[in-house]
Design a protein around this motif. Sequence first.
Motif, PDB file in Angstrom:
ATOM      1  N   PHE A  29     -51.104 -62.861  74.277  1.00  0.00           N
ATOM      2  CA  PHE A  29     -51.408 -63.516  73.035  1.00  0.00           C
ATOM      3  C   PHE A  29     -50.265 -63.644  72.009  1.00  0.00           C
ATOM      4  O   PHE A  29     -49.201 -63.108  72.135  1.00  0.00           O
ATOM      5  CB  PHE A  29     -52.304 -62.751  72.380  1.00  0.00           C
ATOM      6  CG  PHE A  29     -52.274 -61.395  71.949  1.00  0.00           C
ATOM      7  CD1 PHE A  29     -51.901 -60.903  70.634  1.00  0.00           C
ATOM      8  CD2 PHE A  29     -52.429 -60.323  72.851  1.00  0.00           C
ATOM      9  CE1 PHE A  29     -51.376 -59.667  70.284  1.00  0.00           C
ATOM     10  CE2 PHE A  29     -52.117 -58.988  72.652  1.00  0.00           C
ATOM     11  CZ  PHE A  29     -51.635 -58.790  71.272  1.00  0.00           C
ATOM     12  N   GLN A  31     -49.616 -63.804  67.819  1.00  0.00           N
ATOM     13  CA  GLN A  31     -50.187 -63.580  66.387  1.00  0.00           C
ATOM     14  C   GLN A  31     -48.924 -63.806  65.500  1.00  0.00           C
ATOM     15  O   GLN A  31     -47.711 -63.923  65.768  1.00  0.00           O
ATOM     16  CB  GLN A  31     -50.609 -62.127  66.327  1.00  0.00           C
ATOM     17  CG  GLN A  31     -49.467 -61.196  66.682  1.00  0.00           C
ATOM     18  CD  GLN A  31     -49.914 -59.564  66.724  1.00  0.00           C
ATOM     19  OE1 GLN A  31     -51.107 -59.374  66.845  1.00  0.00           O
ATOM     20  NE2 GLN A  31     -49.135 -58.744  66.834  1.00  0.00           N
ATOM     21  N   ASP A  53     -61.828 -67.709  76.290  1.00  0.00           N
ATOM     22  CA  ASP A  53     -60.284 -67.529  77.133  1.00  0.00           C
ATOM     23  C   ASP A  53     -60.331 -68.465  78.074  1.00  0.00           C
ATOM     24  O   ASP A  53     -61.086 -68.860  78.856  1.00  0.00           O
ATOM     25  CB  ASP A  53     -60.391 -65.989  77.710  1.00  0.00           C
ATOM     26  CG  ASP A  53     -60.456 -64.877  76.651  1.00  0.00           C
ATOM     27  OD1 ASP A  53     -59.919 -65.243  75.330  1.00  0.00           O
ATOM     28  OD2 ASP A  53     -60.558 -63.714  77.031  1.00  0.00           O
ATOM     29  N   ASP A  66     -56.064 -66.382  74.623  1.00  0.00           N
ATOM     30  CA  ASP A  66     -57.272 -66.886  73.762  1.00  0.00           C
ATOM     31  C   ASP A  66     -56.903 -68.220  73.681  1.00  0.00           C
ATOM     32  O   ASP A  66     -55.701 -68.778  73.829  1.00  0.00           O
ATOM     33  CB  ASP A  66     -57.541 -66.009  72.500  1.00  0.00           C
ATOM     34  CG  ASP A  66     -56.101 -66.089  71.854  1.00  0.00           C
ATOM     35  OD1 ASP A  66     -55.856 -67.157  70.930  1.00  0.00           O
ATOM     36  OD2 ASP A  66     -55.279 -65.197  72.006  1.00  0.00           O
ATOM     37  N   PRO A  67     -57.804 -69.126  73.111  1.00  0.00           N
ATOM     38  CA  PRO A  67     -57.590 -70.798  72.912  1.00  0.00           C
ATOM     39  C   PRO A  67     -56.685 -70.837  71.883  1.00  0.00           C
ATOM     40  O   PRO A  67     -55.964 -72.007  71.856  1.00  0.00           O
ATOM     41  CB  PRO A  67     -58.967 -71.057  72.390  1.00  0.00           C
ATOM     42  CG  PRO A  67     -60.067 -69.899  72.415  1.00  0.00           C
ATOM     43  CD  PRO A  67     -59.336 -68.738  72.816  1.00  0.00           C
ATOM     44  N   ILE A  68     -56.290 -70.077  70.854  1.00  0.00           N
ATOM     45  CA  ILE A  68     -55.238 -70.483  70.018  1.00  0.00           C
ATOM     46  C   ILE A  68     -53.995 -70.208  70.545  1.00  0.00           C
ATOM     47  O   ILE A  68     -52.849 -71.160  70.541  1.00  0.00           O
ATOM     48  CB  ILE A  68     -55.445 -69.702  68.761  1.00  0.00           C
ATOM     49  CG1 ILE A  68     -56.788 -70.025  67.803  1.00  0.00           C
ATOM     50  CG2 ILE A  68     -54.149 -69.756  67.777  1.00  0.00           C
ATOM     51  CD1 ILE A  68     -57.085 -69.107  66.756  1.00  0.00           C
ATOM     52  N   SER A  69     -53.773 -68.756  71.261  1.00  0.00           N
ATOM     53  CA  SER A  69     -52.521 -68.565  71.701  1.00  0.00           C
ATOM     54  C   SER A  69     -51.936 -69.355  72.873  1.00  0.00           C
ATOM     55  O   SER A  69     -51.033 -69.906  73.256  1.00  0.00           O
ATOM     56  CB  SER A  69     -52.607 -67.336  72.484  1.00  0.00           C
ATOM     57  OG  SER A  69     -52.820 -66.207  71.320  1.00  0.00           O
ATOM     58  N   ARG A  71     -52.206 -72.778  73.293  1.00  0.00           N
ATOM     59  CA  ARG A  71     -51.340 -73.749  72.809  1.00  0.00           C
ATOM     60  C   ARG A  71     -50.162 -73.482  72.681  1.00  0.00           C
ATOM     61  O   ARG A  71     -49.079 -74.242  72.832  1.00  0.00           O
ATOM     62  CB  ARG A  71     -51.952 -74.297  71.452  1.00  0.00           C
ATOM     63  CG  ARG A  71     -53.363 -74.709  71.404  1.00  0.00           C
ATOM     64  CD  ARG A  71     -54.004 -75.294  70.220  1.00  0.00           C
ATOM     65  NE  ARG A  71     -53.570 -74.006  68.929  1.00  0.00           N
ATOM     66  CZ  ARG A  71     -53.822 -74.282  67.527  1.00  0.00           C
ATOM     67  NH1 ARG A  71     -54.570 -75.263  67.288  1.00  0.00           N
ATOM     68  NH2 ARG A  71     -53.718 -73.285  66.835  1.00  0.00           N
ATOM     69  N   TYR A  72     -49.518 -72.242  72.219  1.00  0.00           N
ATOM     70  CA  TYR A  72     -48.219 -71.985  71.953  1.00  0.00           C
ATOM     71  C   TYR A  72     -47.416 -71.237  73.197  1.00  0.00           C
ATOM     72  O   TYR A  72     -46.254 -71.038  73.235  1.00  0.00           O
ATOM     73  CB  TYR A  72     -48.100 -70.861  71.008  1.00  0.00           C
ATOM     74  CG  TYR A  72     -48.655 -71.132  69.713  1.00  0.00           C
ATOM     75  CD1 TYR A  72     -47.844 -72.047  68.881  1.00  0.00           C
ATOM     76  CD2 TYR A  72     -49.761 -70.871  69.142  1.00  0.00           C
ATOM     77  CE1 TYR A  72     -48.224 -72.300  67.595  1.00  0.00           C
ATOM     78  CE2 TYR A  72     -50.180 -71.374  67.793  1.00  0.00           C
ATOM     79  CZ  TYR A  72     -49.387 -72.030  67.194  1.00  0.00           C
ATOM     80  OH  TYR A  72     -50.128 -72.662  66.011  1.00  0.00           O
TER      81      TYR A  72
END
Length: 109
Positions: A29, A31, A53, A66-69, A71-72
């Motif tokens: 992940f 953060q 996920d 996770d969906p946000i991570s 992308r990066y």
Amino acid sequence: MINVSETAAAKITELLTEENKAGSGLRVFVQGGGCSGFQYGLMIEENGQGSGDQVFESNGIKLYVDPISVRYLAGAEVDFVDTITGGAFTIKNPNATSTCGCGQSFTVD
């Protein structure tokens, strides 16, 4: 897609076996924080896939992101580097435009 190097896969398998968590995977992940704005996180995931996920498998290791991570981390690789001062997991991230000196935090455009 996120990959795990053969070296990292061997180390993760060893750690999971030592902790009697065979069958578990690795949560990867991103953060906020660190000197460059974002920092990486890795932890053993015993509970499996969470809501939203994405699950990847590389060199026999399940990765939960996770969906946000995700992308990066698209195209990133989890590696393990053994140095004279000890070993550590690293992430080679093609999306990072700069990193801090320790390599644990990064910036994206």
